[in-house]
Write a protein that holds these residues in place. Structure first.
Motif, PDB file in Angstrom:
ATOM      1  N   MET A 150       0.835  -1.159  -0.068  1.00  0.00           N
ATOM      2  CA  MET A 150       0.001  -0.080   0.114  1.00  0.00           C
ATOM      3  C   MET A 150       0.797   1.259   0.079  1.00  0.00           C
ATOM      4  O   MET A 150       0.299   2.229  -0.871  1.00  0.00           O
ATOM      5  CB  MET A 150      -0.898   0.023   1.230  1.00  0.00           C
ATOM      6  N   GLU A 151       1.815   1.041   0.569  1.00  0.00           N
ATOM      7  CA  GLU A 151       2.874   2.321   0.723  1.00  0.00           C
ATOM      8  C   GLU A 151       3.496   2.553  -0.815  1.00  0.00           C
ATOM      9  O   GLU A 151       3.382   3.751  -1.196  1.00  0.00           O
ATOM     10  CB  GLU A 151       4.262   2.007   1.536  1.00  0.00           C
ATOM     11  N   ALA A 161      -0.870  11.049   1.556  1.00  0.00           N
ATOM     12  CA  ALA A 161      -1.640  10.543   2.663  1.00  0.00           C
ATOM     13  C   ALA A 161      -2.019   9.317   2.793  1.00  0.00           C
ATOM     14  O   ALA A 161      -2.380   8.547   3.925  1.00  0.00           O
ATOM     15  CB  ALA A 161      -3.137  11.294   2.648  1.00  0.00           C
ATOM     16  N   ALA A 162      -1.842   8.397   1.891  1.00  0.00           N
ATOM     17  CA  ALA A 162      -2.055   7.032   1.643  1.00  0.00           C
ATOM     18  C   ALA A 162      -0.990   6.349   2.376  1.00  0.00           C
ATOM     19  O   ALA A 162      -1.219   5.339   2.994  1.00  0.00           O
ATOM     20  CB  ALA A 162      -2.096   6.404   0.461  1.00  0.00           C
ATOM     21  N   ARG A 163      -0.067   7.078   3.012  1.00  0.00           N
ATOM     22  CA  ARG A 163       0.989   6.321   3.617  1.00  0.00           C
ATOM     23  C   ARG A 163       0.990   6.664   5.140  1.00  0.00           C
ATOM     24  O   ARG A 163       1.987   6.458   5.834  1.00  0.00           O
ATOM     25  CB  ARG A 163       2.504   6.717   2.929  1.00  0.00           C
ATOM     26  N   PRO A 165      -0.761   6.571   8.907  1.00  0.00           N
ATOM     27  CA  PRO A 165      -1.159   5.581   9.790  1.00  0.00           C
ATOM     28  C   PRO A 165      -2.746   5.996  10.278  1.00  0.00           C
ATOM     29  O   PRO A 165      -2.899   5.612  11.193  1.00  0.00           O
ATOM     30  CB  PRO A 165      -0.320   5.215  10.826  1.00  0.00           C
ATOM     31  N   ARG A 166      -3.523   6.370   9.299  1.00  0.00           N
ATOM     32  CA  ARG A 166      -4.789   6.800   9.876  1.00  0.00           C
ATOM     33  C   ARG A 166      -5.921   5.757   9.132  1.00  0.00           C
ATOM     34  O   ARG A 166      -5.631   5.443   8.158  1.00  0.00           O
ATOM     35  CB  ARG A 166      -5.111   8.218   9.261  1.00  0.00           C
ATOM     36  N   ARG A 167      -6.668   5.096   9.870  1.00  0.00           N
ATOM     37  CA  ARG A 167      -7.473   3.963   9.567  1.00  0.00           C
ATOM     38  C   ARG A 167      -8.321   4.251   8.116  1.00  0.00           C
ATOM     39  O   ARG A 167      -8.398   3.889   7.211  1.00  0.00           O
ATOM     40  CB  ARG A 167      -8.235   3.422  10.606  1.00  0.00           C
ATOM     41  N   PRO A 168      -9.129   5.439   8.264  1.00  0.00           N
ATOM     42  CA  PRO A 168      -9.991   5.788   7.014  1.00  0.00           C
ATOM     43  C   PRO A 168      -9.177   6.086   5.658  1.00  0.00           C
ATOM     44  O   PRO A 168      -9.676   5.521   4.903  1.00  0.00           O
ATOM     45  CB  PRO A 168     -10.593   7.015   7.375  1.00  0.00           C
ATOM     46  N   SER A 173      -7.231   3.510   0.699  1.00  0.00           N
ATOM     47  CA  SER A 173      -6.106   3.052  -0.030  1.00  0.00           C
ATOM     48  C   SER A 173      -6.405   1.502  -0.448  1.00  0.00           C
ATOM     49  O   SER A 173      -5.877   0.961  -1.510  1.00  0.00           O
ATOM     50  CB  SER A 173      -4.599   3.223   0.879  1.00  0.00           C
ATOM     51  N   ALA A 174      -6.619   0.798   0.664  1.00  0.00           N
ATOM     52  CA  ALA A 174      -6.678  -0.831   0.567  1.00  0.00           C
ATOM     53  C   ALA A 174      -7.820  -1.066  -0.514  1.00  0.00           C
ATOM     54  O   ALA A 174      -7.700  -1.920  -1.499  1.00  0.00           O
ATOM     55  CB  ALA A 174      -6.921  -1.497   1.825  1.00  0.00           C
TER      56      ALA A 174
END
Length: 221
Positions: A150-151, A161-163, A165-168, A173-174
């Protein structure tokens, strides 16, 4: 406050500059717990938070409140390294365990829970570090491999922002990654539903190892 980098394929790094003030401690603890959850290292969260609190508190007490400092988290498959950098070259004092003074007692806590610890001189001052270890775990390795993918994916779509560690953000990203994979499967003449069914079957087979969620329960923000 937050910077993220990947140092090598199986090692992640989080760099957190902060001001050494008591109100910052709660924010550091929260960020450490969230980052370890994202890395699949939640079992180390309590120890890591305690180590960070002690190291940052020592900077406040012995270097000075308001000092610029930096917390660095380095993690590989089964180990977390915590470093606290400040601008003083004065090393922590080790006092006997029975000493009534508070000064130095935090070092005993670090020694008691860390696999290793020490201090190093830096160009700007010093760093106090400790290493916390976990036994090998295949579920954790799967989570870490997924994070690495995902990174890389976040960088390819130019979405820094996809990198974080915020759950939303990680969920988005996933989801985007899985949609792209299904498009790829369809382009190769494969059945996306069959791919999903096989993935679900493999996941359920691993469920006993994966039943503990890698993230804390979501809270409204």
């Amino acid at each position: 406050m937050y910077r993220f980098s990947v140092t090598k394929p199986h090692q992640r790094r989080c760099v957190l500059p902060f001001t050494a003030e008591p109100p910052q401690l709660a924010l550091l603890r929260h960020t450490v717990r969230a980052q370890l959850a994202a890395w699949g290292m939640s079992p180390l969260a309590d120890e890591a938070q305690l180590a960070v609190t002690e190291l940052a508190s020592n900077v406040i007490k012995h270097v000075g409140e308001g000092t610029a400092a930096t917390l660095v988290l380095d993690v590989d498959a089964d180990q977390l390294r915590v470093e606290l950098h400040d601008k003083s070259q004065s090393e922590p004092r080790w006092l006997p365990a029975g000493c009534d003074e508070e000064c130095g007692r935090g070092l005993h806590l670090l020694v008691g829970m860390a696999a290793a610890w020490g201090t190093i001189r830096t160009a700007a001052g010093k760093a106090v570090w400790c290493e916390l270890a976990l036994p090998p775990d295949e579920n954790r390795r799967r989570i870490q491999r997924a994070m690495a993918v995902m990174e890389t994916y976040g960088r390819t779509i130019d979405h820094p922002a996809a990198r974080l560690p915020r759950r939303p953000v990680l969920e988005e990203s996933a989801t985007s990654l899985m949609v792209d994979l299904l498009h790829w499967a369809a382009a190769q003449g494969l059945d996306p539903d069959d791919i999903l069914d096989r993935a679900q079957t493999h996941f359920e087979a691993d469920l006993p190892a994966a039943c503990a969620p890698p993230y804390p329960a979501a809270r409204a923000e």
